[in-house]
Design an enzyme around this catalytic site. Structure first.
Site, PDB file in Angstrom:
ATOM      1  N   SER A  70       0.438   2.812 -10.707  1.00  0.00           N
ATOM      2  CA  SER A  70       0.356   1.376 -10.984  1.00  0.00           C
ATOM      3  C   SER A  70       0.972   1.038 -12.330  1.00  0.00           C
ATOM      4  O   SER A  70       0.986   1.852 -13.260  1.00  0.00           O
ATOM      5  CB  SER A  70      -1.102   0.920 -10.974  1.00  0.00           C
ATOM      6  OG  SER A  70      -1.701   1.159  -9.728  1.00  0.00           O
TER       7      SER A  70
HETATM    8  N1  SAH Z   1      -4.698   4.594  -8.905  1.00  0.00           N
HETATM    9  C1  SAH Z   1      -3.305   4.959  -8.846  1.00  0.00           C
HETATM   10  C2  SAH Z   1      -2.537   4.040  -7.942  1.00  0.00           C
HETATM   11  C3  SAH Z   1      -2.132   4.727  -6.705  1.00  0.00           C
HETATM   12  S1  SAH Z   1      -1.290   3.757  -5.506  1.00  0.00           S
HETATM   13  C4  SAH Z   1      -2.746   4.991 -10.254  1.00  0.00           C
HETATM   14  O1  SAH Z   1      -3.457   5.301 -11.164  1.00  0.00           O
HETATM   15  O2  SAH Z   1      -1.581   4.759 -10.465  1.00  0.00           O
HETATM   16  C5  SAH Z   1      -2.553   3.587  -4.294  1.00  0.00           C
HETATM   17  C6  SAH Z   1      -3.046   4.830  -3.623  1.00  0.00           C
HETATM   18  O3  SAH Z   1      -3.996   4.424  -2.644  1.00  0.00           O
HETATM   19  C7  SAH Z   1      -1.993   5.636  -2.856  1.00  0.00           C
HETATM   20  O4  SAH Z   1      -1.944   6.937  -3.352  1.00  0.00           O
HETATM   21  C8  SAH Z   1      -2.474   5.593  -1.402  1.00  0.00           C
HETATM   22  O5  SAH Z   1      -2.237   6.790  -0.690  1.00  0.00           O
HETATM   23  C9  SAH Z   1      -3.956   5.348  -1.596  1.00  0.00           C
HETATM   24  N2  SAH Z   1      -4.658   4.772  -0.432  1.00  0.00           N
HETATM   25  C10 SAH Z   1      -4.277   3.781   0.406  1.00  0.00           C
HETATM   26  N3  SAH Z   1      -5.222   3.547   1.339  1.00  0.00           N
HETATM   27  C11 SAH Z   1      -6.241   4.421   1.079  1.00  0.00           C
HETATM   28  C12 SAH Z   1      -7.496   4.700   1.695  1.00  0.00           C
HETATM   29  N4  SAH Z   1      -7.923   4.041   2.773  1.00  0.00           N
HETATM   30  N5  SAH Z   1      -8.265   5.679   1.172  1.00  0.00           N
HETATM   31  C13 SAH Z   1      -7.867   6.372   0.085  1.00  0.00           C
HETATM   32  N6  SAH Z   1      -6.700   6.159  -0.541  1.00  0.00           N
HETATM   33  C14 SAH Z   1      -5.889   5.195  -0.059  1.00  0.00           C
END
Ligand code: SAH
Length: 221
Positions: A70
């Site tokens: 993010s």
């Molecule tokens: N928190 C992260 C952002 C990751 S992007 C950071 O620090 O940058 C969002 C993430 O959510 C992705 O890795 C995606 O695989 C995950 N995601 C999407 N749907 C999900 C679900 N139902 N359960 C767990 N993870 C999920």
């Protein structure tokens, strides 16, 4: 040899980190503790080496498997909203570990962080990275976050880093009384949303526009 290599990322990044903090302040981030933590958390260790030189730009970056780390503004804003007037929180659940950066930021403001990721290689890498950085109060899990993580709830805070069209009922159930949940809600157009639980009531406030990857179900190996 490139002098930047001689000086090392530590010194080069101090200036760029300060520039990032200034940008976050200009964008409206007010919580100084959150800003200090963003300033001291090594974001370059959460992305591939080839992208490390861009780690302190206020931008999302690819982390593989079609996912992104993010944007720092988003991490700062969601953390600030999650905290509200609290200095610290006891137990927080994050859905969407990704590379683990948001969890690393939370770990410095929360007694115990539980984080859930559905893509196995991302989960493996994030878990190893968080361990290596000594962030032992982060418990990483491979699971579909649509179910929350009932075994350790209820949570004072829930932060969702992927956008569902509707709030998964399990997450509402696992929010403690008085607890706060921050999430992007919607499909093509998303709104950052705050849900505060008051007994059996969920008081919902729609905040600003957001742009997150979709919330998907099931585990991907
Ligand atoms: N928190 C992260 C952002 C990751 S992007 C950071 O620090 O940058 C969002 C993430 O959510 C992705 O890795 C995606 O695989 C995950 N995601 C999407 N749907 C999900 C679900 N139902 N359960 C767990 N993870 C999920």
């Amino acid at each position: 040899m490139d002098t930047r290599q001689l000086v090392g990322i530590g010194m080069t990044s101090q200036r760029t980190r300060n520039r990032l903090l200034q940008r976050l302040r200009d964008s409206g981030i007010k919580n100084e503790r959150v800003l200090a933590i963003i300033g001291s958390t090594p974001r370059h260790l959460f992305v591939e080496e080839a992208l490390a030189h861009r780690a302190y730009e206020d931008t999302a970056l690819p982390i593989g498997y079609g996912q992104t780390i993010s944007q720092p503004y988003t991490v700062a804003r969601m953390t600030e909203i999650l905290l509200g007037d609290n200095e610290r929180l006891d137990k927080v659940l994050e859905i969407g570990t990704g590379c683990g950066y948001q969890a690393a930021v939370l770990s410095q403001l929360v007694e115990q962080v539980y984080t859930v990721e559905r893509i196995e290689p991302l989960y493996q890498k994030a878990r190893a990275r968080l361990r290596k950085l000594g962030m032992h109060n982060v418990d990483a899990n491979l699971s579909d976050g649509g179910w929350g993580l009932a075994s350790n709830g209820p949570y004072q805070g829930i932060l969702v880093a992927a956008a569902p069209e509707v709030i998964p009922p399990s997450l509402l159930e696992q929010l403690a009384d008085g607890g706060r949940m921050v999430l992007p809600l919607g499909g093509e157009t998303q709104k950052l949303t705050l849900v505060v639980r008051q007994g059996d009531e969920f008081v919902t406030e729609t905040l600003e526009d957001a742009l997150f990857v979709p919330f998907l179900s099931g585990i991907q190996h």
